[in-house]
Design a protein around this motif. Sequence first.
Motif, PDB file in Angstrom:
ATOM      1  N   GLY A   9      -0.198  -3.976  -5.561  1.00  0.00           N
ATOM      2  CA  GLY A   9      -1.406  -4.688  -5.168  1.00  0.00           C
ATOM      3  C   GLY A   9      -1.085  -5.872  -4.302  1.00  0.00           C
ATOM      4  O   GLY A   9       0.025  -6.015  -3.779  1.00  0.00           O
ATOM      5  N   HIS A  10      -2.053  -6.741  -4.146  1.00  0.00           N
ATOM      6  CA  HIS A  10      -1.878  -7.918  -3.304  1.00  0.00           C
ATOM      7  C   HIS A  10      -0.681  -8.734  -3.785  1.00  0.00           C
ATOM      8  O   HIS A  10      -0.512  -8.990  -4.976  1.00  0.00           O
ATOM      9  N   GLY A  11       0.138  -9.136  -2.844  1.00  0.00           N
ATOM     10  CA  GLY A  11       1.310  -9.926  -3.175  1.00  0.00           C
ATOM     11  C   GLY A  11       2.538  -9.095  -3.466  1.00  0.00           C
ATOM     12  O   GLY A  11       3.644  -9.635  -3.570  1.00  0.00           O
ATOM     13  N   SER A  12       2.384  -7.787  -3.610  1.00  0.00           N
ATOM     14  CA  SER A  12       3.527  -6.924  -3.888  1.00  0.00           C
ATOM     15  C   SER A  12       4.332  -6.698  -2.618  1.00  0.00           C
ATOM     16  O   SER A  12       3.759  -6.380  -1.574  1.00  0.00           O
ATOM     17  N   PRO A  13       5.645  -6.868  -2.682  1.00  0.00           N
ATOM     18  CA  PRO A  13       6.454  -6.561  -1.502  1.00  0.00           C
ATOM     19  C   PRO A  13       6.468  -5.063  -1.233  1.00  0.00           C
ATOM     20  O   PRO A  13       6.321  -4.260  -2.153  1.00  0.00           O
ATOM     21  N   ALA A  14       6.615  -4.708   0.023  1.00  0.00           N
ATOM     22  CA  ALA A  14       6.657  -3.290   0.378  1.00  0.00           C
ATOM     23  C   ALA A  14       7.908  -2.642  -0.195  1.00  0.00           C
ATOM     24  O   ALA A  14       9.004  -3.210  -0.094  1.00  0.00           O
ATOM     25  N   PRO A  15       7.792  -1.468  -0.809  1.00  0.00           N
ATOM     26  CA  PRO A  15       8.988  -0.754  -1.278  1.00  0.00           C
ATOM     27  C   PRO A  15       9.939  -0.501  -0.115  1.00  0.00           C
ATOM     28  O   PRO A  15       9.505  -0.179   0.997  1.00  0.00           O
ATOM     29  N   LEU A  16      11.201  -0.651  -0.365  1.00  0.00           N
ATOM     30  CA  LEU A  16      12.201  -0.442   0.679  1.00  0.00           C
ATOM     31  C   LEU A  16      12.391   1.038   0.964  1.00  0.00           C
ATOM     32  O   LEU A  16      12.139   1.883   0.097  1.00  0.00           O
ATOM     33  N   PRO A  17      12.841   1.378   2.184  1.00  0.00           N
ATOM     34  CA  PRO A  17      13.180   2.781   2.465  1.00  0.00           C
ATOM     35  C   PRO A  17      14.242   3.260   1.489  1.00  0.00           C
ATOM     36  O   PRO A  17      15.063   2.484   0.996  1.00  0.00           O
ATOM     37  N   ALA A 157      -1.089  13.284  -1.513  1.00  0.00           N
ATOM     38  CA  ALA A 157      -0.594  12.286  -2.461  1.00  0.00           C
ATOM     39  C   ALA A 157      -1.143  10.916  -2.051  1.00  0.00           C
ATOM     40  O   ALA A 157      -1.999  10.810  -1.179  1.00  0.00           O
ATOM     41  N   ASN A 158      -0.630   9.875  -2.689  1.00  0.00           N
ATOM     42  CA  ASN A 158      -1.147   8.526  -2.471  1.00  0.00           C
ATOM     43  C   ASN A 158      -0.256   7.711  -1.545  1.00  0.00           C
ATOM     44  O   ASN A 158       0.960   7.926  -1.485  1.00  0.00           O
ATOM     45  N   THR A 159      -0.885   6.765  -0.862  1.00  0.00           N
ATOM     46  CA  THR A 159      -0.222   5.968   0.166  1.00  0.00           C
ATOM     47  C   THR A 159      -0.485   4.485  -0.043  1.00  0.00           C
ATOM     48  O   THR A 159      -1.571   4.089  -0.482  1.00  0.00           O
ATOM     49  N   LEU A 160       0.498   3.674   0.317  1.00  0.00           N
ATOM     50  CA  LEU A 160       0.352   2.225   0.358  1.00  0.00           C
ATOM     51  C   LEU A 160       0.267   1.799   1.821  1.00  0.00           C
ATOM     52  O   LEU A 160       1.139   2.161   2.611  1.00  0.00           O
ATOM     53  N   ALA A 161      -0.759   1.052   2.167  1.00  0.00           N
ATOM     54  CA  ALA A 161      -0.905   0.566   3.542  1.00  0.00           C
ATOM     55  C   ALA A 161      -0.435  -0.880   3.623  1.00  0.00           C
ATOM     56  O   ALA A 161      -0.869  -1.728   2.831  1.00  0.00           O
ATOM     57  N   TYR A 162       0.423  -1.138   4.583  1.00  0.00           N
ATOM     58  CA  TYR A 162       0.932  -2.495   4.825  1.00  0.00           C
ATOM     59  C   TYR A 162       0.772  -2.834   6.304  1.00  0.00           C
ATOM     60  O   TYR A 162       0.941  -1.973   7.171  1.00  0.00           O
ATOM     61  N   ARG A 163       0.457  -4.072   6.579  1.00  0.00           N
ATOM     62  CA  ARG A 163       0.331  -4.557   7.952  1.00  0.00           C
ATOM     63  C   ARG A 163       1.642  -5.203   8.388  1.00  0.00           C
ATOM     64  O   ARG A 163       2.177  -6.073   7.696  1.00  0.00           O
ATOM     65  N   GLN A 164       2.167  -4.739   9.522  1.00  0.00           N
ATOM     66  CA  GLN A 164       3.416  -5.277  10.055  1.00  0.00           C
ATOM     67  C   GLN A 164       3.110  -6.528  10.869  1.00  0.00           C
ATOM     68  O   GLN A 164       2.371  -6.501  11.845  1.00  0.00           O
ATOM     69  N   GLU A 165       3.688  -7.656  10.455  1.00  0.00           N
ATOM     70  CA  GLU A 165       3.557  -8.912  11.196  1.00  0.00           C
ATOM     71  C   GLU A 165       4.943  -9.496  11.365  1.00  0.00           C
ATOM     72  O   GLU A 165       5.536 -10.015  10.431  1.00  0.00           O
ATOM     73  N   ILE A 243       4.552   4.868   2.851  1.00  0.00           N
ATOM     74  CA  ILE A 243       4.055   3.607   3.404  1.00  0.00           C
ATOM     75  C   ILE A 243       3.432   3.894   4.764  1.00  0.00           C
ATOM     76  O   ILE A 243       4.081   4.467   5.647  1.00  0.00           O
ATOM     77  N   TYR A 244       2.156   3.512   4.903  1.00  0.00           N
ATOM     78  CA  TYR A 244       1.510   3.540   6.212  1.00  0.00           C
ATOM     79  C   TYR A 244       1.650   2.145   6.794  1.00  0.00           C
ATOM     80  O   TYR A 244       1.181   1.164   6.230  1.00  0.00           O
ATOM     81  N   ARG A 245       2.303   2.080   7.937  1.00  0.00           N
ATOM     82  CA  ARG A 245       2.583   0.800   8.569  1.00  0.00           C
ATOM     83  C   ARG A 245       1.549   0.536   9.676  1.00  0.00           C
ATOM     84  O   ARG A 245       1.512   1.243  10.690  1.00  0.00           O
TER      85      ARG A 245
END
Length: 341
Positions: A9-17, A157-165, A243-245
């Motif tokens: 959720g919010h504040g969670s770091p993106a899982p590493l490759p 399946a399920n996806t986590l969306a993260y914004r690349q900044e 991860i959707y970037r």
Amino acid sequence: MQAMHNYFGHGSPAPLPLPLRSEDQIIATWQNPGNPVVSICCATYNHAIYLKDALHGFLSQETNFPFEIVVRDDASTDGTGEIIRDYVSRYPHIVRAVSETENQFSRGVRPLHVWPSLAKGEFVALCEGDDYWIHSEKLQKQVELLRSYPYAVMSVANTLAYRQEGGQLHFVRTWGAHDKVLQGFEEVKCHYFHTSTLVIRRMILSEVVTKYFDGQSIFGDTALQAILVSYGPFALFPEFVSIYRETGHGIWSSLNRSAQLQGEINVSKKLARLLSGKYRKHQEGKLCALYRLKFLEAKKNGHATEWISLLPHLIKCGVLEISSSAKRFLKRRLGLIRRNS
């Protein structure tokens, strides 16, 4: 086996490759080496800074069946091709490169158009070069589901969306479902499954592309899923697998909201013509909702020509009732605005 069971959720770091394995380590787990069961199809264009993450996610897959990785580079100019060639040299029995000398997207050729002819596997797994997988059993579990449910057209399946900044990934949202294994039409209407999770039966994909995409100027995973669910249900693997970037440079994410709405309208209009029965009816209803959103945005931004031009669509949808005299007035008004613009 590395798996993602927990909620992000919010504040969670993106899982590493996932950690990289050698070609020998990958092949050692295959029970019957030979023709690939799955073709991982990766579309790339100027993904040099992200592509290694995608490739590591593919090469981390632990399966008891052979798979291939087909990386199609659409004439990148940023060093993407060099990265692909490096991995082909290190994984010659797994990674296969398809290199375009001229950009084909600008000519109307989409990756989806070419995957059925390039893939050798019974199943096709999709993932673009700026996204990546985070579950080492993704392919194994999804193929098992498709074997268990032979009438399912694909696995999702399920996806986590993260914004690349810059160099940081910031959590945006999750996509997927958790309610039931077989996602039929009613469920798929309520959920979105990201491209990076899809594992599709190649023969069905080939038929769909030939029948609905070739020569139709229609593309995108939303359109693909809307068509595929008319063939049968989706088998859900209810874990986070990718991860959707969001980079802001993608085909979709680079568009403003108005352009995105127009794109959705164009797709729903075409699908409403191509599909039948309840699938057509759903697209017609969706189209009315999109017209309403477009109308409200145009009014909010003071774009008179645009919102007046949308009135006939809203009237047809039954969203707006208007008298005959008002229709004639608006028609004259729209003509005047267009002549003066």
